[in-house]
Design an enzyme around this catalytic site. Structure first.
Site, short mmCIF file in Angstrom:
data_model
loop_
_atom_site.label_atom_id
_atom_site.label_comp_id
_atom_site.label_asym_id
_atom_site.label_seq_id
_atom_site.Cartn_x
_atom_site.Cartn_y
_atom_site.Cartn_z
CE LYS A 59 5.36 3.06 0.17
NZ LYS A 59 6.05 2.14 -0.76
N PRO A 97 0.82 -1.21 0.00
CG PRO A 97 -0.79 -1.56 1.65
CD PRO A 97 0.52 -2.09 1.14
CD GLU A 98 1.99 3.85 -4.51
OE1 GLU A 98 2.31 5.06 -4.51
OE2 GLU A 98 2.04 3.13 -5.53
NE ARG A 157 8.34 -2.50 -6.29
CZ ARG A 157 7.62 -1.77 -5.40
NH1 ARG A 157 8.20 -1.33 -4.29
NH2 ARG A 157 6.36 -1.52 -5.62
#
Length: 267
Positions: free
Chosen positions: A50, A2-3, A256
């Protein structure tokens, strides 16, 4: 993972449901020591990047980092038996919350919270954020802006979606070194992140497409993706750019995926 907007959205929800109330905190899974906070007054909830913090008063803050697999489930009373591996259960006057699978769930002292937050960069969603601190790191770094935006010690809360989208919206190639970025451009990137992420807190999903490029204006089909939201380049590898039609490019960087338009974001 989650951001930052997701954690701020959770903090807002938990403030509304639990702040100012005495709550029961348990760990059905048995992997979280709750004695320091069970039965205490839930003072407030806040997020930094986060990281989520449930504050119970002097020297007692529950710190949660969801990581890749952590999830909260929210329910109104009545309280039911735990299902699955529940790390933390929080029960208030009208609602209860279960936390499963987080990377971190721990009680920290005030000193430990301060030390953790000192390691984080400024968060575009916090009113006390200081974007100059992020700029100071970026301006002297030879690392790419793509790496820097994801470095939580530089900037807290930005993840892969916001990274890809804010760079597209400003025509920045992801591999541009930080020390080649113009200060005015950084100011624009920061401002845009605050706008996009605040919208994410409000609606609970990431939308980055400008009004003139939305499906109802251009006639294209709406995005079909489990992440939801209308985006320009994220997870759109090989599909035509919504602005120029060039196939969206992708590559891997520091483990990523990167997404960008070779035409709208020239090297």
């Amino acid at each position: 993972m989650p951001e930052g907007h997701t954690l701020h959205r959770l903090a807002k929800l938990h403030r509304r449901r639990y702040a100012g109330s005495t709550v029961r905190v348990s760990s059905p899974q048995g992997r979280f020591a709750t004695s320091a906070v069970d039965g205490r007054l839930f003072e407030r909830a806040e997020a930094h990047g986060k990281h989520l913090f449930h504050v119970y008063g002097p020297d007692a803050t529950v710190h949660v980092h969801l990581g890749l697999y952590g999830t909260f489930t929210e329910s109104p009373h009545p309280v039911t038996q735990p299902v699955g591996q529940v790390r933390m259960r929080l029960v208030g006057p009208t609602h209860w919350t279960d936390l499963r699978g987080p990377t971190r769930c721990e009680v920290l002292t005030d000193v430990e919270v301060a030390a953790l937050r000192a390691r984080l960069g400024p968060d575009p969603l916090r009113r006390d954020a200081k974007p100059d601190l992020a700029w100071a790191r970026i301006a002297r770094s030879r690392q790419s802006i793509a790496v820097l935006l994801m470095d939580q010690t530089v900037l807290a809360g930005v993840g892969n979606v916001y990274r890809a989208e804010v760079l597209f919206r400003h025509g920045v190639h992801p591999l541009v070194p930080g020390n080649q970025l113009d200060r005015a451009l950084w100011d624009d990137l920061w401002f845009d992140l605050t706008v996009l992420m605040r919208a994410g807190v409000k609606v609970g999903r990431i939308d980055t497409v400008r009004p003139e490029d939305l499906p109802e204006v251009t006639g294209r089909p709406p995005r079909q993706d489990r992440h939801g939201g209308e985006v320009y380049v994220y997870r759109r590898t090989g599909q035509p750019c919504l602005v120029c039609g060039t196939p969206v490019a992708a590559a891997s960087l520091a483990g990523r995926n990167l997404y960008w338009c070779p035409t709208c974001q020239p090297a």
